[in-house]
Design an enzyme around this catalytic site. Structure first.
Site, PDB file in Angstrom:
ATOM      1  N   GLU A   1     -68.946 -42.890-124.714  1.00 36.42           N
ATOM      2  CA  GLU A   1     -69.644 -43.419-123.547  1.00 36.42           C
ATOM      3  C   GLU A   1     -68.883 -43.152-122.254  1.00 36.42           C
ATOM      4  OE1 GLU A   1     -71.071 -47.379-124.019  1.00 36.42           O
ATOM      5  OE2 GLU A   1     -71.760 -47.020-126.057  1.00 36.42           O
ATOM      6  N   ASP A   2     -69.642 -42.813-121.239  1.00 35.59           N
ATOM      7  CA  ASP A   2     -69.133 -42.810-119.867  1.00 35.59           C
ATOM      8  C   ASP A   2     -67.960 -41.860-119.650  1.00 35.59           C
ATOM      9  OD1 ASP A   2     -70.919 -44.902-119.995  1.00 35.59           O
ATOM     10  OD2 ASP A   2     -69.689 -46.321-118.885  1.00 35.59           O
TER      11      ASP A   2
ATOM     12  N   CYS B   1     -76.583 -45.161-119.277  1.00 35.87           N
ATOM     13  CA  CYS B   1     -76.837 -45.060-120.711  1.00 35.87           C
ATOM     14  C   CYS B   1     -78.284 -45.243-121.133  1.00 35.87           C
ATOM     15  CB  CYS B   1     -75.932 -46.022-121.469  1.00 35.87           C
ATOM     16  SG  CYS B   1     -76.079 -47.748-120.989  1.00 35.87           S
TER      17      CYS B   1
ATOM     18  N   ASP C   1     -72.489 -39.929-123.383  1.00 29.41           N
ATOM     19  CA  ASP C   1     -73.855 -40.282-122.981  1.00 29.41           C
ATOM     20  C   ASP C   1     -74.160 -39.988-121.520  1.00 29.41           C
ATOM     21  OD1 ASP C   1     -72.344 -42.369-121.949  1.00 29.41           O
ATOM     22  OD2 ASP C   1     -73.596 -43.961-122.776  1.00 29.41           O
ATOM     23  N   HIS C   2     -73.176 -39.622-120.730  1.00 28.70           N
ATOM     24  CA  HIS C   2     -73.359 -39.129-119.355  1.00 28.70           C
ATOM     25  C   HIS C   2     -71.974 -38.878-118.793  1.00 28.70           C
ATOM     26  CE1 HIS C   2     -72.362 -43.244-118.137  1.00 28.70           C
ATOM     27  NE2 HIS C   2     -73.338 -43.678-118.908  1.00 28.70           N
TER      28      HIS C   2
END
Length: 608
Positions: free
Chosen positions: A23-24, A62, A223-224
């Site tokens: 994530e992130d 997300c 996710d990004h």
């Protein structure tokens, strides 16, 4: 529970597919040339697989990104672009693990979902922290997702934290101020990326121990972009570019693309909307025609696409609308609400030390131009050359030498909006109200319910500040469709005081519009730029619409945002706001906190 198995049965030659997600975080990995990163496990995977230099998550946060990922459809086409929203999934369509399960794949998700759409039926064989390929039936092929949260934005600000990476060696991007707080946050971010890498390493070892490494196609991705401010929530490259590493073992070399080379890299453009058709193709399942992405691996992989796209809608309690596109070198960003600064006060983002010190330095007038842009109004269009400006600080949209590129990317972005029937041009509440009796996706394809051509025309003109005449905006305010009227009102906000004074009669009339969203924008324009009598009437209307027990949550959120934008308020108005209810009916619990946050922000603002 099914028995543990160590090999794929010989009578089922289909590949297993393993997603290792985090994530992130952006491509801050050793295999991407980042010498500050410590990511040995993913680097080793890349050494035998391939990295994608231009992979976008479509959304810079997300929930809408994962919604695009699970559906194979852009979240704006399903009405699901807004952070932590909830809409009905399109009728007659399925999330792609459901299709895999129809073909006897064992599908597990360990364990985050966070979709902005309701699922139709069971999606996963197991979606929990117990999900694992080891629980499948003997010989059954699997699709397994393991998600690490250790690089999430929340981990950047966790204190106390013993730093592993040295803040002195951090590269501070040009848009951030170089302060100890910023350096500490970036170093802690890199620590989180290393922790996510370790989680991936654990699963890779399990795969090898189970004898499955040679029969499993592996993806590693985030996710990004990074969880640092101006990456997360920003629909530019820093918010959308993610690492993507893919390994296809020799056993399945027929599924490799032509540019696949062990330890290599590809410039092919891919994004989250492409992942669902890609996994289906790898599993020998023809992707359904309604999926909007393109398979980039497998026997029926589509030709390389010329562009990938990004989008941003509401982020928690704050509204904005951005669209973006890239050809791999140039990034085009279209700001449909340029009167709103990128750095709106999203409560969650302001918990990061970098955000607070950055904002304080802005208020003190101590930032360079590239750093203060985050806190100012946006241009309608942005264009960046990643080859010469990887931090995206030099806007080339007005450069005569780059007009051909600008027009080409602008047209690509507009064409996508029309092709997917982008619902983001509606106020969020109207996505729901216009969808009565159907789904947002279904509504978007009824031209009588959603005349996108006319709405897009109004949005394009309204969101540009060039041109002195307000006549087109006045005409939009008379249109039969409320979304056209909504964009007409936004056009006055974008142009500011002179336009509001010139169109005051039309804006005052719009305070009685049948749509509360048109009323709110007109009231914000009058509240910010009109004389005292009209301002008082506008603020009184906004206060009334801010009551979430008398109005729906979408109206209340929009009205509270407009009140804050109106600046300092009279004492009587502040008293009214203090009595507003923080809770009211919501269509889903995901919306429950936003009104309370905005009321709290207003109170804090007026106490300063």
């Amino acid at each position: 529970m099914a028995a543990h198995v160590g090999v794929v049965a010989a009578d089922d030659p289909r590949p297993n597919v393993l997603w290792l997600t985090s994530e992130d975080h952006g491509p801050h990995l050793g295999c991407y040339g980042d010498k500050f990163a410590t990511t040995p496990n993913v680097d080793a995977l890349a050494a035998k697989g391939m990295i994608y230099r231009h992979a976008w998550s479509n959304a810079p946060v997300c929930a809408p990104a994962r919604t695009t990922l699970i559906s194979g459809m852009y979240a704006p086409s399903t009405g699901a672009e807004h952070m932590r929203s909830m809409v009905a999934f399109p009728t007659g369509k399925q999330m792609f693990p459901q299709l895999l399960r129809l073909y006897n794949y064992y599908c597990t998700n360990n364990s985050k979902e966070d979709y902005n759409v309701t699922s139709l039926g069971q999606v996963w064989g197991d979606s929990s922290n117990r999900g694992h390929w080891r629980n499948r039936a003997p010989g059954q092929p699997f699709f397994a997702v393991f998600n690490s949260t250790k690089s999430h934005e929340s981990q950047i600000r966790t204190r106390p934290h013993a730093l592993v990476h040295d803040p002195a060696d951090v590269r501070v991007p040009a848009y951030h101020p170089d302060t100890p707080e910023v350096r500490h946050d970036w170093a802690q971010y890199y620590d989180g990326v290393s922790a996510a890498d370790a989680d991936a390493g654990k699963r890779l070892r399990e795969l090898k121990e189970d004898g499955l490494a040679d029969s499993t196609i592996i993806f590693y991705f985030a996710d990004h972009g990074s969880g640092m401010p101006r990456s997360k929530r920003s629909a530019c490259n820093s918010g959308l570019q993610m690492p993507l590493v893919v390994y296809i073992p020799e056993k399945f070399r027929a599924l490799r693309p032509a540019d696949y080379q062990a330890g290599g890299a590809t410039d092919r453009l891919v994004s989250f909307v492409d992942f669902a058709p890609t996994v289906l193709d790898l599993a020998g399942i023809e992707p359904p025609a309604w999926m909007q992405g393109h398979a980039f691996l497998g026997p029926h992989a589509a030709p390389p696409q010329p562009y990938v796209y990004g989008f941003r809608g509401r982020m928690d309690e704050r509204y904005d609308m951005m669209r973006s596109a890239t050809d791999g070198r140039f990034v085009y960003v279209r700001n449909y609400m340029p009167h709103k600064p990128p750095g709106q006060h999203v409560s969650y983002m302001f918990q990061t030390p970098t955000t607070t010190v950055w904002h304080r330095l802005f208020e003190e007038g101590k930032l360079a131009a590239a750093q203060e842009a985050f806190w100012k109004k946006k241009p309608a269009e942005e264009l960046y050359d990643l080859a010469n400006d990887p931090d995206e600080i030099k806007n080339l949209a007005g450069d005569p030498a780059h007009q051909e590129i600008l027009v080409r990317l602008r047209r690509a972005q507009q064409d996508l909006a029309l092709r997917i029937r982008d619902l983001g041009f509606l106020p969020e509440g109207e996505i729901h109200s216009r969808s009565a009796g159907t789904t947002p996706y279904g509504m978007g394809h009824y031209r009588s319910k959603y005349p996108l051509d006319r709405i897009l025309e109004a949005a394009e003109l309204a969101s540009r500040s060039d041109g002195d005449s307000v006549s087109p905006l006045v005409e939009y305010l008379r249109d039969e469709d409320s979304a056209v009227r909504y964009w007409g009102a936004i056009g006055f906000l974008v142009r500011g005081e002179t336009a509001v004074q010139a169109g005051q009669k039309a804006l005052v009339a719009a305070l009685d519009d049948s749509s509360p969203y048109v009323q709110i924008v007109a009231a914000e324009a009058l509240g910010r730029y009109s004389a005292e009598v009209e301002r008082e009437r506008a603020l009184a209307l906004l206060a009334k619409l801010s009551n979430c027990q008398e109005n729906n949550v979408f109206v209340a959120i929009a009205a509270l945002n407009a009140i804050e934008a109106a600046g300092k308020l009279p004492a009587a108005m502040i008293d009214v706001l203090k009595r507003l209810p923080a809770k009211g009916p919501v269509p889903d619990s995901r919306y429950a906190e936003y009104v309370g946050r905005l009321i709290g922000d207003l109170g804090a603002w007026h106490e300063r």
